[in-house]
Design a protein around this motif. Structure first.
Motif, PDB file in Angstrom:
ATOM      1  N   GLU A  69      81.556  -7.319  90.493  1.00 45.01           N
ATOM      2  CA  GLU A  69      82.675  -6.396  90.616  1.00 45.01           C
ATOM      3  C   GLU A  69      82.206  -5.152  91.361  1.00 45.01           C
ATOM      4  O   GLU A  69      81.078  -4.696  91.184  1.00 45.01           O
ATOM      5  CB  GLU A  69      83.194  -6.033  89.226  1.00 45.01           C
ATOM      6  CG  GLU A  69      83.731  -7.237  88.469  1.00 45.01           C
ATOM      7  CD  GLU A  69      84.026  -6.961  87.013  1.00 45.01           C
ATOM      8  OE1 GLU A  69      84.848  -7.691  86.437  1.00 45.01           O
ATOM      9  OE2 GLU A  69      83.428  -6.031  86.444  1.00 45.01           O
ATOM     10  N   GLY A  70      83.080  -4.617  92.236  1.00 46.74           N
ATOM     11  CA  GLY A  70      82.701  -3.437  93.006  1.00 46.74           C
ATOM     12  C   GLY A  70      82.676  -3.731  94.503  1.00 46.74           C
ATOM     13  O   GLY A  70      83.460  -4.544  95.006  1.00 46.74           O
ATOM     14  N   PRO A  71      81.776  -3.086  95.248  1.00 44.87           N
ATOM     15  CA  PRO A  71      81.739  -3.235  96.714  1.00 44.87           C
ATOM     16  C   PRO A  71      81.600  -4.681  97.181  1.00 44.87           C
ATOM     17  O   PRO A  71      82.181  -5.065  98.202  1.00 44.87           O
ATOM     18  CB  PRO A  71      80.517  -2.400  97.111  1.00 44.87           C
ATOM     19  CG  PRO A  71      80.368  -1.394  96.020  1.00 44.87           C
ATOM     20  CD  PRO A  71      80.790  -2.101  94.765  1.00 44.87           C
ATOM     21  N   VAL A  76      83.802  -9.613  99.977  1.00 45.15           N
ATOM     22  CA  VAL A  76      84.185 -11.029  99.933  1.00 45.15           C
ATOM     23  C   VAL A  76      85.686 -11.181 100.175  1.00 45.15           C
ATOM     24  O   VAL A  76      86.125 -12.090 100.886  1.00 45.15           O
ATOM     25  CB  VAL A  76      83.769 -11.655  98.593  1.00 45.15           C
ATOM     26  CG1 VAL A  76      84.322 -13.073  98.454  1.00 45.15           C
ATOM     27  CG2 VAL A  76      82.252 -11.678  98.471  1.00 45.15           C
ATOM     28  N   LEU A  77      86.482 -10.290  99.584  1.00 44.72           N
ATOM     29  CA  LEU A  77      87.927 -10.334  99.796  1.00 44.72           C
ATOM     30  C   LEU A  77      88.280 -10.126 101.261  1.00 44.72           C
ATOM     31  O   LEU A  77      89.138 -10.819 101.819  1.00 44.72           O
ATOM     32  CB  LEU A  77      88.610  -9.270  98.941  1.00 44.72           C
ATOM     33  CG  LEU A  77      88.866  -9.624  97.476  1.00 44.72           C
ATOM     34  CD1 LEU A  77      89.146  -8.362  96.668  1.00 44.72           C
ATOM     35  CD2 LEU A  77      90.033 -10.599  97.357  1.00 44.72           C
ATOM     36  N   LEU A  78      87.611  -9.179 101.902  1.00 46.74           N
ATOM     37  CA  LEU A  78      87.854  -8.925 103.319  1.00 46.74           C
ATOM     38  C   LEU A  78      87.493 -10.149 104.158  1.00 46.74           C
ATOM     39  O   LEU A  78      88.240 -10.551 105.058  1.00 46.74           O
ATOM     40  CB  LEU A  78      87.047  -7.715 103.787  1.00 46.74           C
ATOM     41  CG  LEU A  78      87.671  -6.344 103.581  1.00 46.74           C
ATOM     42  CD1 LEU A  78      86.653  -5.245 103.879  1.00 46.74           C
ATOM     43  CD2 LEU A  78      88.908  -6.169 104.454  1.00 46.74           C
ATOM     44  N   ASN A  79      86.354 -10.713 103.873  1.00 46.58           N
ATOM     45  CA  ASN A  79      85.908 -11.874 104.639  1.00 46.58           C
ATOM     46  C   ASN A  79      86.880 -13.040 104.494  1.00 46.58           C
ATOM     47  O   ASN A  79      87.232 -13.703 105.481  1.00 46.58           O
ATOM     48  CB  ASN A  79      84.518 -12.289 104.161  1.00 46.58           C
ATOM     49  CG  ASN A  79      83.930 -13.407 104.994  1.00 46.58           C
ATOM     50  OD1 ASN A  79      83.892 -13.334 106.216  1.00 46.58           O
ATOM     51  ND2 ASN A  79      83.472 -14.462 104.335  1.00 46.58           N
ATOM     52  N   MET A  80      87.353 -13.279 103.291  1.00 46.24           N
ATOM     53  CA  MET A  80      88.285 -14.371 103.052  1.00 46.24           C
ATOM     54  C   MET A  80      89.633 -14.088 103.722  1.00 46.24           C
ATOM     55  O   MET A  80      90.256 -14.976 104.315  1.00 46.24           O
ATOM     56  CB  MET A  80      88.451 -14.580 101.550  1.00 46.24           C
ATOM     57  CG  MET A  80      89.163 -15.867 101.155  1.00 46.24           C
ATOM     58  SD  MET A  80      89.068 -16.176  99.365  1.00 46.24           S
ATOM     59  CE  MET A  80      87.398 -16.830  99.211  1.00 46.24           C
ATOM     60  N   GLY A  94      87.518  -6.539  87.053  1.00 42.14           N
ATOM     61  CA  GLY A  94      86.913  -5.500  87.888  1.00 42.14           C
ATOM     62  C   GLY A  94      87.170  -5.641  89.369  1.00 42.14           C
ATOM     63  O   GLY A  94      86.751  -4.784  90.155  1.00 42.14           O
ATOM     64  N   TYR A  95      87.857  -6.679  89.798  1.00 41.87           N
ATOM     65  CA  TYR A  95      88.227  -6.831  91.203  1.00 41.87           C
ATOM     66  C   TYR A  95      89.509  -6.062  91.552  1.00 41.87           C
ATOM     67  O   TYR A  95      89.924  -6.039  92.711  1.00 41.87           O
ATOM     68  CB  TYR A  95      88.480  -8.308  91.541  1.00 41.87           C
ATOM     69  CG  TYR A  95      87.281  -9.225  91.429  1.00 41.87           C
ATOM     70  CD1 TYR A  95      85.984  -8.725  91.458  1.00 41.87           C
ATOM     71  CD2 TYR A  95      87.454 -10.608  91.314  1.00 41.87           C
ATOM     72  CE1 TYR A  95      84.888  -9.579  91.365  1.00 41.87           C
ATOM     73  CE2 TYR A  95      86.364 -11.463  91.236  1.00 41.87           C
ATOM     74  CZ  TYR A  95      85.089 -10.948  91.251  1.00 41.87           C
ATOM     75  OH  TYR A  95      84.012 -11.799  91.177  1.00 41.87           O
ATOM     76  N   MET A  96      90.134  -5.472  90.565  1.00 39.67           N
ATOM     77  CA  MET A  96      91.490  -4.937  90.719  1.00 39.67           C
ATOM     78  C   MET A  96      91.632  -3.964  91.890  1.00 39.67           C
ATOM     79  O   MET A  96      92.481  -4.157  92.772  1.00 39.67           O
ATOM     80  CB  MET A  96      91.935  -4.254  89.420  1.00 39.67           C
ATOM     81  CG  MET A  96      93.332  -3.655  89.461  1.00 39.67           C
ATOM     82  SD  MET A  96      93.932  -3.238  87.807  1.00 39.67           S
ATOM     83  CE  MET A  96      92.676  -2.109  87.215  1.00 39.67           C
ATOM     84  N   ASP A  97      90.833  -2.918  91.924  1.00 39.53           N
ATOM     85  CA  ASP A  97      90.990  -1.914  92.980  1.00 39.53           C
ATOM     86  C   ASP A  97      90.667  -2.497  94.359  1.00 39.53           C
ATOM     87  O   ASP A  97      91.294  -2.134  95.358  1.00 39.53           O
ATOM     88  CB  ASP A  97      90.097  -0.710  92.693  1.00 39.53           C
ATOM     89  CG  ASP A  97      90.605   0.116  91.513  1.00 39.53           C
ATOM     90  OD1 ASP A  97      91.799   0.020  91.194  1.00 39.53           O
ATOM     91  OD2 ASP A  97      89.787   0.831  90.898  1.00 39.53           O
ATOM     92  N   SER A  98      89.709  -3.404  94.400  1.00 35.32           N
ATOM     93  CA  SER A  98      89.368  -4.049  95.678  1.00 35.32           C
ATOM     94  C   SER A  98      90.536  -4.884  96.187  1.00 35.32           C
ATOM     95  O   SER A  98      90.828  -4.893  97.392  1.00 35.32           O
ATOM     96  CB  SER A  98      88.133  -4.940  95.502  1.00 35.32           C
ATOM     97  OG  SER A  98      86.993  -4.169  95.154  1.00 35.32           O
ATOM     98  N   VAL A  99      91.202  -5.581  95.280  1.00 36.16           N
ATOM     99  CA  VAL A  99      92.362  -6.391  95.671  1.00 36.16           C
ATOM    100  C   VAL A  99      93.454  -5.511  96.259  1.00 36.16           C
ATOM    101  O   VAL A  99      94.013  -5.796  97.331  1.00 36.16           O
ATOM    102  CB  VAL A  99      92.904  -7.185  94.464  1.00 36.16           C
ATOM    103  CG1 VAL A  99      94.254  -7.827  94.807  1.00 36.16           C
ATOM    104  CG2 VAL A  99      91.915  -8.260  94.049  1.00 36.16           C
ATOM    105  N   ILE A 100      93.783  -4.430  95.578  1.00 38.74           N
ATOM    106  CA  ILE A 100      94.846  -3.528  96.039  1.00 38.74           C
ATOM    107  C   ILE A 100      94.502  -2.944  97.407  1.00 38.74           C
ATOM    108  O   ILE A 100      95.354  -2.870  98.314  1.00 38.74           O
ATOM    109  CB  ILE A 100      95.083  -2.410  95.011  1.00 38.74           C
ATOM    110  CG1 ILE A 100      95.645  -2.979  93.705  1.00 38.74           C
ATOM    111  CG2 ILE A 100      96.018  -1.349  95.573  1.00 38.74           C
ATOM    112  CD1 ILE A 100      96.989  -3.650  93.845  1.00 38.74           C
ATOM    113  N   LYS A 101      93.251  -2.570  97.585  1.00 38.09           N
ATOM    114  CA  LYS A 101      92.826  -1.963  98.846  1.00 38.09           C
ATOM    115  C   LYS A 101      92.915  -2.963  99.998  1.00 38.09           C
ATOM    116  O   LYS A 101      93.453  -2.656 101.074  1.00 38.09           O
ATOM    117  CB  LYS A 101      91.393  -1.447  98.701  1.00 38.09           C
ATOM    118  CG  LYS A 101      90.872  -0.713  99.927  1.00 38.09           C
ATOM    119  CD  LYS A 101      89.481  -0.140  99.664  1.00 38.09           C
ATOM    120  CE  LYS A 101      88.946   0.602 100.873  1.00 38.09           C
ATOM    121  NZ  LYS A 101      87.581   1.168 100.605  1.00 38.09           N
TER     122      LYS A 101
END
Length: 354
Positions: A69-71, A76-80, A94-101
């Motif tokens: 979780e975190g950076p 990984v989300l960006l790459n996918m 812990g992926y929550m904020d990364s998903v929204i961003k």
């Protein structure tokens, strides 16, 4: 006739190109897991759901495991997302904020975040009412204990885990009012060595049944080594401790993931919060171990039916916290919002919420 056939073919091709008219033939679905898939546990249960999606006609899936979780999650989300996935499941809180961003940058992609509360037009959230299954496993543990001390190995002191520990305790107390539940926090979702050490520490202070909200079967193995009983989580953990394993509270993501994928294909998906329970089949119990008497199994199955029929409410008053303060008066029951924000332990839990 040949001209009509050609015209029909052209019209069909045109319709498939319209926005929202996606075909399963080109549906790409990605999954991001916080721990290794392995052969049991949290990510394993999610991957069984992925495999069900993979069986859909024309759908392709892939996953990335052991993503912290975190950076790293954002990377990984960006790459996918850059690889033109249509639907992405991010399976850890812990992926929550990364998903929204990331979702803001890719409005054409549908994102589903497990156990979170932040949504957007292209981000939905989902989870299950695992506290219902926790209550039932608590009943099993409460019936099977001799010492009246149950141990609970847990990852982080967040509302999800506190809610589960409380439900487990209430289930145990429903059949055995003398039960106490001791909690040890590992501060990690997946750390087999620490999980086993925590379970052993609970066994050393008198616990004779070990439950868990961590990902590996290490607590099950610790219980088996000490001749105690165990209650698994996420998936059926009987194979790791057949002589100790009473049952497990399990996830059945194969009952949800294909449905969400089909909604994306049919362009009927809408952002919402899904919190499904026993009635929807998202959660359940693994088969009982052979040491669980039929009378106990029948008792638990009766309680399960009562929950499904709204005849039994897990968090119904009177409920007191560890200090004896009434948190839910008699005749009342907790709302979903109150359960989702739970930060206190019920009476009978030994441990801190921090």
């Amino acid at each position: 006739m040949r001209q009509i056939s050609i015209l029909c073919a052209l019209m069909a091709a045109f319709l498939l190109c319209l926005p929202g008219a996606a075909s399963a033939e080109d549906l790409k679905v990605g999954f991001i897991y916080v721990s290794p898939v392995g052969d049991a546990g949290y990510s394993y249960a999610h991957d069984l759901g992925r495999q069900a999606v993979e069986q859909m006609d024309g759908v392709t899936t892939s996953y990335v495991e052991a993503v912290p979780e975190g950076p790293d999650a954002e990377r990984v989300l960006l790459n996918m997302s850059r690889k033109d996935f249509d639907l992405i499941f991010a399976t850890s809180y812990g992926y929550m904020d990364s998903v929204i961003k990331v979702a803001k940058r890719f409005p054409e992609i549908t994102y589903m975040h497990c156990s979170g509360f932040k949504r957007a037009e292209n981000v939905g959230t989902y989870f299950g009412r695992m506290y219902q299954a926790r209550y039932l496993t608590g009943m099993v543990a409460g019936e099977m204990t001799d010492s009246n001390v149950l141990g609970y190995v847990a990852a982080y002191p967040i509302p999800e885990l506190i809610r589960g520990i409380n439900a487990f305790t209430l289930g145990a107390q429903a059949v055995n009012p003398d039960v106490k539940v001791r909690v040890v926090w590992t501060k990690s979702w997946y750390d087999p060595a620490t999980e086993k050490e925590a379970a052993l520490s609970l066994l050393d202070v008198g616990a004779d049944v070990i439950a868990q909200h961590v990902d590996s079967p290490a607590p099950q193995e610790a219980a088996a080594e000490k001749g105690a009983y165990s209650v698994g989580y996420n998936s059926n953990m009987a194979q790791f401790a057949p002589e100790a394993h009473l049952t497990s509270a399990v996830w059945n993501w194969d009952n949800l993931y294909p449905e969400i994928a089909e909604q994306v294909v049919q362009d009927t998906w809408e952002s919402q919060d899904i919190w499904a329970g026993l009635n929807e089949g998202i959660i359940g119990l693994a088969p009982y171990g052979p040491m669980v008497p039929e009378s106990v199994q029948a008792e638990v199955e009766e309680a399960k039916a009562a929950i499904q029929n709204d005849e039994l409410t897990v968090f119904a008053g009177p409920l007191k916290d560890q200090d004896g303060t009434v948190k839910v008066p008699e005749g009342d029951s907790m709302t979903d919002e109150e359960m989702l924000g739970m930060t206190w332990f019920v009476q009978g839990v030994i441990g801190t919420t921090e």
